[in-house]
Design a protein around this motif. Structure first.
Motif, PDB file in Angstrom:
ATOM      1  N   ILE A 154       0.810  -1.226   0.000  1.00  0.00           N
ATOM      2  CA  ILE A 154       0.000   0.000   0.000  1.00  0.00           C
ATOM      3  C   ILE A 154       0.840   1.271   0.000  1.00  0.00           C
ATOM      4  CG2 ILE A 154      -1.716   1.285   1.384  1.00  0.00           C
ATOM      5  CD1 ILE A 154      -2.767  -1.245   0.090  1.00  0.00           C
ATOM      6  N   MET A 155       2.055   1.197   0.567  1.00  0.00           N
ATOM      7  CA  MET A 155       2.839   2.409   0.777  1.00  0.00           C
ATOM      8  C   MET A 155       3.064   3.246  -0.481  1.00  0.00           C
ATOM      9  SD  MET A 155       4.203   4.506   2.737  1.00  0.00           S
ATOM     10  CE  MET A 155       4.393   3.885   4.394  1.00  0.00           C
ATOM     11  N   PRO A 156       3.388   2.639  -1.648  1.00  0.00           N
ATOM     12  CA  PRO A 156       3.634   3.513  -2.811  1.00  0.00           C
ATOM     13  C   PRO A 156       2.435   4.384  -3.162  1.00  0.00           C
ATOM     14  CG  PRO A 156       4.427   1.290  -3.232  1.00  0.00           C
ATOM     15  CD  PRO A 156       3.654   1.222  -1.948  1.00  0.00           C
ATOM     16  N   LYS A 157       1.245   3.868  -3.015  1.00  0.00           N
ATOM     17  CA  LYS A 157       0.065   4.667  -3.354  1.00  0.00           C
ATOM     18  C   LYS A 157      -0.195   5.746  -2.294  1.00  0.00           C
ATOM     19  CE  LYS A 157      -0.834   3.019  -7.311  1.00  0.00           C
ATOM     20  NZ  LYS A 157      -0.609   3.911  -8.476  1.00  0.00           N
ATOM     21  N   LEU A 158       0.020   5.413  -1.024  1.00  0.00           N
ATOM     22  CA  LEU A 158      -0.112   6.439   0.013  1.00  0.00           C
ATOM     23  C   LEU A 158       0.888   7.566  -0.240  1.00  0.00           C
ATOM     24  CD1 LEU A 158      -0.530   4.263   3.223  1.00  0.00           C
ATOM     25  CD2 LEU A 158      -2.286   5.705   2.174  1.00  0.00           C
ATOM     26  N   LEU A 159       2.087   7.192  -0.645  1.00  0.00           N
ATOM     27  CA  LEU A 159       3.130   8.191  -0.904  1.00  0.00           C
ATOM     28  C   LEU A 159       2.742   9.095  -2.076  1.00  0.00           C
ATOM     29  CD1 LEU A 159       5.959   9.310  -0.333  1.00  0.00           C
ATOM     30  CD2 LEU A 159       6.879   7.501  -1.807  1.00  0.00           C
ATOM     31  N   GLN A 160       2.175   8.499  -3.121  1.00  0.00           N
ATOM     32  CA  GLN A 160       1.747   9.322  -4.262  1.00  0.00           C
ATOM     33  C   GLN A 160       0.612  10.258  -3.858  1.00  0.00           C
ATOM     34  OE1 GLN A 160       1.036   6.514  -7.486  1.00  0.00           O
ATOM     35  NE2 GLN A 160       3.001   5.571  -7.032  1.00  0.00           N
ATOM     36  N   ALA A 161      -0.298   9.753  -3.043  1.00  0.00           N
ATOM     37  CA  ALA A 161      -1.385  10.614  -2.560  1.00  0.00           C
ATOM     38  C   ALA A 161      -0.823  11.744  -1.697  1.00  0.00           C
ATOM     39  CB  ALA A 161      -2.401   9.792  -1.776  1.00  0.00           C
ATOM     40  N   LYS A 162       0.200  11.429  -0.909  1.00  0.00           N
ATOM     41  CA  LYS A 162       0.849  12.442  -0.072  1.00  0.00           C
ATOM     42  C   LYS A 162       1.508  13.532  -0.925  1.00  0.00           C
ATOM     43  CE  LYS A 162       3.210  14.328   3.365  1.00  0.00           C
ATOM     44  NZ  LYS A 162       2.524  15.289   4.257  1.00  0.00           N
ATOM     45  N   GLN A 163       2.241  13.112  -1.957  1.00  0.00           N
ATOM     46  CA  GLN A 163       2.878  14.090  -2.851  1.00  0.00           C
ATOM     47  C   GLN A 163       1.847  15.045  -3.422  1.00  0.00           C
ATOM     48  OE1 GLN A 163       4.730  11.559  -5.800  1.00  0.00           O
ATOM     49  NE2 GLN A 163       6.677  11.465  -4.691  1.00  0.00           N
ATOM     50  N   ALA A 164       0.735  14.485  -3.865  1.00  0.00           N
ATOM     51  CA  ALA A 164      -0.309  15.297  -4.491  1.00  0.00           C
ATOM     52  C   ALA A 164      -0.998  16.202  -3.473  1.00  0.00           C
ATOM     53  CB  ALA A 164      -1.336  14.403  -5.166  1.00  0.00           C
ATOM     54  N   ALA A 165      -1.021  15.787  -2.202  1.00  0.00           N
ATOM     55  CA  ALA A 165      -1.787  16.518  -1.183  1.00  0.00           C
ATOM     56  C   ALA A 165      -1.057  17.757  -0.669  1.00  0.00           C
ATOM     57  CB  ALA A 165      -2.124  15.599  -0.011  1.00  0.00           C
ATOM     58  N   ASP A 166       0.239  17.641  -0.359  1.00  0.00           N
ATOM     59  CA  ASP A 166       0.978  18.828   0.121  1.00  0.00           C
ATOM     60  C   ASP A 166       2.491  18.718  -0.073  1.00  0.00           C
ATOM     61  OD1 ASP A 166       1.617  17.051   2.170  1.00  0.00           O
ATOM     62  OD2 ASP A 166       0.730  18.223   3.785  1.00  0.00           O
ATOM     63  N   LEU A 167       2.909  17.888  -1.030  1.00  0.00           N
ATOM     64  CA  LEU A 167       4.321  17.647  -1.362  1.00  0.00           C
ATOM     65  C   LEU A 167       5.055  16.934  -0.236  1.00  0.00           C
ATOM     66  CD1 LEU A 167       5.436  20.898  -3.266  1.00  0.00           C
ATOM     67  CD2 LEU A 167       4.385  18.829  -4.193  1.00  0.00           C
TER      68      LEU A 167
ATOM     69  N   GLN B 271     -12.015  35.720   3.433  1.00  0.00           N
ATOM     70  CA  GLN B 271     -11.876  35.030   2.150  1.00  0.00           C
ATOM     71  C   GLN B 271     -10.536  34.328   2.016  1.00  0.00           C
ATOM     72  OE1 GLN B 271     -13.377  38.818   0.101  1.00  0.00           O
ATOM     73  NE2 GLN B 271     -13.287  37.286  -1.526  1.00  0.00           N
ATOM     74  N   VAL B 272      -9.708  34.394   3.073  1.00  0.00           N
ATOM     75  CA  VAL B 272      -8.369  33.804   3.015  1.00  0.00           C
ATOM     76  C   VAL B 272      -8.334  32.528   3.848  1.00  0.00           C
ATOM     77  CG1 VAL B 272      -5.921  34.155   3.534  1.00  0.00           C
ATOM     78  CG2 VAL B 272      -7.329  36.086   2.745  1.00  0.00           C
ATOM     79  N   LEU B 273      -7.866  31.462   3.244  1.00  0.00           N
ATOM     80  CA  LEU B 273      -7.684  30.180   3.944  1.00  0.00           C
ATOM     81  C   LEU B 273      -6.199  29.820   3.858  1.00  0.00           C
ATOM     82  CD1 LEU B 273      -8.837  27.526   5.182  1.00  0.00           C
ATOM     83  CD2 LEU B 273      -9.177  26.730   2.830  1.00  0.00           C
ATOM     84  N   ILE B 274      -5.573  29.665   5.028  1.00  0.00           N
ATOM     85  CA  ILE B 274      -4.154  29.284   5.034  1.00  0.00           C
ATOM     86  C   ILE B 274      -4.042  27.787   4.768  1.00  0.00           C
ATOM     87  CG2 ILE B 274      -2.012  29.236   6.388  1.00  0.00           C
ATOM     88  CD1 ILE B 274      -2.951  32.094   5.780  1.00  0.00           C
ATOM     89  N   THR B 275      -3.156  27.417   3.856  1.00  0.00           N
ATOM     90  CA  THR B 275      -3.015  26.013   3.456  1.00  0.00           C
ATOM     91  C   THR B 275      -1.599  25.496   3.721  1.00  0.00           C
ATOM     92  OG1 THR B 275      -2.513  26.727   1.192  1.00  0.00           O
ATOM     93  CG2 THR B 275      -4.805  26.165   1.679  1.00  0.00           C
ATOM     94  N   THR B 276      -1.476  24.182   3.733  1.00  0.00           N
ATOM     95  CA  THR B 276      -0.181  23.545   3.950  1.00  0.00           C
ATOM     96  C   THR B 276       0.568  23.520   2.608  1.00  0.00           C
ATOM     97  OG1 THR B 276      -1.238  22.265   5.704  1.00  0.00           O
ATOM     98  CG2 THR B 276       0.932  21.528   4.986  1.00  0.00           C
ATOM     99  N   GLY B 277       1.137  24.669   2.276  1.00  0.00           N
ATOM    100  CA  GLY B 277       1.703  24.896   0.948  1.00  0.00           C
ATOM    101  C   GLY B 277       0.583  25.149  -0.051  1.00  0.00           C
ATOM    102  N   SER B 278       0.907  25.792  -1.163  1.00  0.00           N
ATOM    103  CA  SER B 278      -0.185  26.030  -2.113  1.00  0.00           C
ATOM    104  C   SER B 278      -0.549  24.735  -2.831  1.00  0.00           C
ATOM    105  CB  SER B 278       0.120  27.181  -3.072  1.00  0.00           C
ATOM    106  OG  SER B 278       1.079  26.819  -3.996  1.00  0.00           O
ATOM    107  N   GLN B 279       0.306  23.727  -2.741  1.00  0.00           N
ATOM    108  CA  GLN B 279      -0.086  22.408  -3.260  1.00  0.00           C
ATOM    109  C   GLN B 279      -1.387  21.937  -2.603  1.00  0.00           C
ATOM    110  OE1 GLN B 279       1.500  20.701  -5.739  1.00  0.00           O
ATOM    111  NE2 GLN B 279       0.094  18.983  -5.689  1.00  0.00           N
ATOM    112  N   GLN B 280      -1.516  22.188  -1.305  1.00  0.00           N
ATOM    113  CA  GLN B 280      -2.755  21.776  -0.656  1.00  0.00           C
ATOM    114  C   GLN B 280      -3.953  22.549  -1.194  1.00  0.00           C
ATOM    115  OE1 GLN B 280      -3.803  22.673   3.526  1.00  0.00           O
ATOM    116  NE2 GLN B 280      -4.268  20.501   3.726  1.00  0.00           N
TER     117      GLN B 280
END
Lengths: 389, 389
Positions: free
Chosen positions: A246-259, B90-99
């Motif tokens: 499962i870890m590779p997919k969690l990691l990809q989701a993490k990258q997409a979520a906030d780097l 109207q401002v929401l602080i995010t965990t990087g703009s990736q979030q």
């Protein structure tokens, strides 16, 4: 302008807890509502020292982009301290363990997937799962949590069971050794993955809880941990331990979520944790919370005398669970309690379905012992009026 | 154990950039690959001072759970410095703009929704949108970005256009005043929402870019900003500015995603930003990046002489965009370039469809001027060998 919302957005609702937190931020309210660790337990001096050290010795690296997996020494620390065989590659550092729930939801839930939860369960998990549009099904639960017979009935076809075995949020209850093993055996037989959430496991009063579910079946479990309750929540650091499948997919989701989670915070925490800091620090949290829990139990016994209010007696964690007299609805009681200067969370917020409207969650960790006595007295007054009302 | 992955998990792929970053972390490689701000620009002393101040004056609040919206003084700072009328609500602080991209995707994308992007576009946005399973459609783009005629054709039924008007990642290109206005007019006519991403807008060389798209149509735009390029990325702080119609849903998605961004980091940044720090700090970043961009342009001119390589000349930001001679594929070139000690990102990573395999992205901000000269020479050697076959 035509803004068309995603279907999932219509299913998302504001967190009752977080909305209540705002109301109860009024000065003078004694709040048993939020799950806020006692700020007394935050090791401010250790953090100050760690900030200074990290910025002086490694400042530019700590402020740069970093690997999505997390800061390697912190992953290693997590792997080392868990009571089963974990490699650092199985550890993903998350932006609080809430993010772990978001990532799990993204990777494991399709629209209409069945997800099994305890009755009641952690509200934040319901919120994290909901955007992925599952069908959430409550499994019957008793004073130890999941009732295994009901789990066996509901397991077929479910994507996973979400479970919080230690000092559960919201009830404070824990699973016994026998229940844990029976649960894991049943899940393995059914081929049902388990998502085990353990933010409170270190906060035991007299003896540590039995070993985690994941330790019994690492290939079938995702484990979520947190630094919020043993260090401080304002750094937003937690972790996921997942099997290699499962870890590779969690990691990809993490990258997409906030780097990645803040590299500065990760290095700061790694700096604080070295040299066995938690071994000295966590016992002070346990002692404080045990005292405050006892203060609440004593106050309940004294103030609720003669009222048909029930409550449990947790072995650790931050919460206890109470049930109001017949005919008294906790949601209706809340504004009256706030008028008397005390706040709690109505239990209904924590049910995926068929809420028991008489239940409520009381946190014993944020308020002082004296505030606990005053607050429980105010709560008893509100209940008495509701009963007489 | 039966782990059934969500359908979206099969569509997620590892970030090419982040995988490359790992390869190029080998000592001795000159990397034009990662979008890493120059660590020289990180105000380490200001952060050290701010940490000390925040922990001393407000440590326990900074380490506690906090509101999902963000630290109010930071929201106010963001609202104040934007060049149109924005309220802190109207401002929401995010965990990087990736979030911010993740939240926008959750709130606006259903499976099969059409999302319009530039050709090419920011890879991280593709990664953030993909888990919500949209159909991503590239809009024709030229040296200024979006071609409005093609946008008009593709707008009907699309959920939004994602666009990065200033010093775009990956191309470094910017939209002129005329193009911006034409784009906004066309989007308004079509009722097409715009998601405007502006991490690089402050990094201009000679003159600030024209005002944001959102300033021209605040009700029809979501605006994403970041502290990563003007302060430091390792704190993971960005922000979303959204119209009142959308903000409540973004906030609910934020609560579910990670409860809130690190309160400690938000207070630290608010402390650093007060008293006009960026007015003194950002000009030093601009001057450095302008020098380094010029060094790369000079080196390209000198080293690529006689090779049929093309490149643009950005007015700011962190990247320039190059195109290799006919028959030379950037993905195939990369390992050969790494052998010679230099790395870049193949442009193909940034296309939603129909990639131009001859393109590549070069960052001019992480390497020093001398490294830039050496690296571009090594790159030219690799290209020369590839041409000669």
């Amino acid at each position: 302008m035509t803004w068309t919302l995603a279907q999932r957005a219509h299913k998302m609702n504001p967190s009752v807890i977080r909305e209540i937190l705002k109301v109860t931020e009024k000065p003078g309210i004694i709040s048993f509502a939020g799950g806020l660790p006692s700020p007394k337990t935050f090791p401010v001096d250790a953090f100050a020292q760690a900030c200074e050290t990290v910025l002086r010795t490694d400042g530019r690296a700590a402020l740069q982009y970093a690997a999505s997996e997390g800061y390697r020494p912190l992953c290693e620390w997590v792997a080392r301290q868990l009571p089963w065989d974990v490699s650092p590659e199985q550890v993903l550092i998350t932006t609080g363990s809430q993010q772990g729930l978001d990532l799990v939801a993204k990777v494991l839930i399709d629209e209409g997937s069945t997800v099994l939860v305890e009755t009641p369960t952690y509200l934040g998990a319901l919120q994290a799962f909901t955007p992925m549009e599952p069908t959430i099904v409550s499994v019957d639960s008793d004073a130890e949590g999941i009732v295994v017979d009901d789990l066996v009935k509901k397991a077929p076809g479910a994507r996973f069971l979400y479970v919080l075995p230690n000092f559960q949020n919201p009830t404070g209850r824990s699973m016994s050794e026998a229940r844990r093993q029976a649960l894991v055996d049943a899940a393995q037989t059914a081929g049902l993955p388990i998502v085990e959430d353990n933010p409170y496991g270190d906060l035991w009063f007299d003896q540590p809880p039995p070993k985690p579910l994941t330790a019994r079946c690492p290939e079938g479990c995702i484990y979520l941990g947190s630094f919020s309750k043993v260090l401080a929540p304002g750094l937003r650091l937690g972790y996921v331990v997942a099997p290699p499948a499962i870890m590779p997919k969690l990691l990809q989701a993490k990258q997409a979520a906030d780097l990645h989670s803040p590299s500065f915070n990760q290095r700061m925490v790694a700096e604080v944790l070295k040299d066995g800091f938690l071994d000295r620090h966590v016992p002070t949290i346990r002692a404080l919370y045990k005292r405050q829990c006892q203060a609440m139990l004593d106050a309940l016994k004294q103030e609720m005398a003669g009222l048909d209010v029930q409550w449990n007696s947790p072995d650790g964690g931050m919460f206890l669970w109470a049930r109001l007299p017949a005919g008294v609805d906790a949601i209706a009681l809340l504004p009256k309690a706030v008028d008397k200067g005390v706040a709690f969370v109505p239990g209904a917020a924590f049910y995926a379905d068929d809420a028991d409207p008489r239940t409520l969650r009381l946190s014993f960790v944020t308020a002082s012992e004296e505030q606990i006595r005053i607050g429980i007295k105010a709560l008893a007054d509100a209940v008495r009026e509701a009963v007489q009302g």
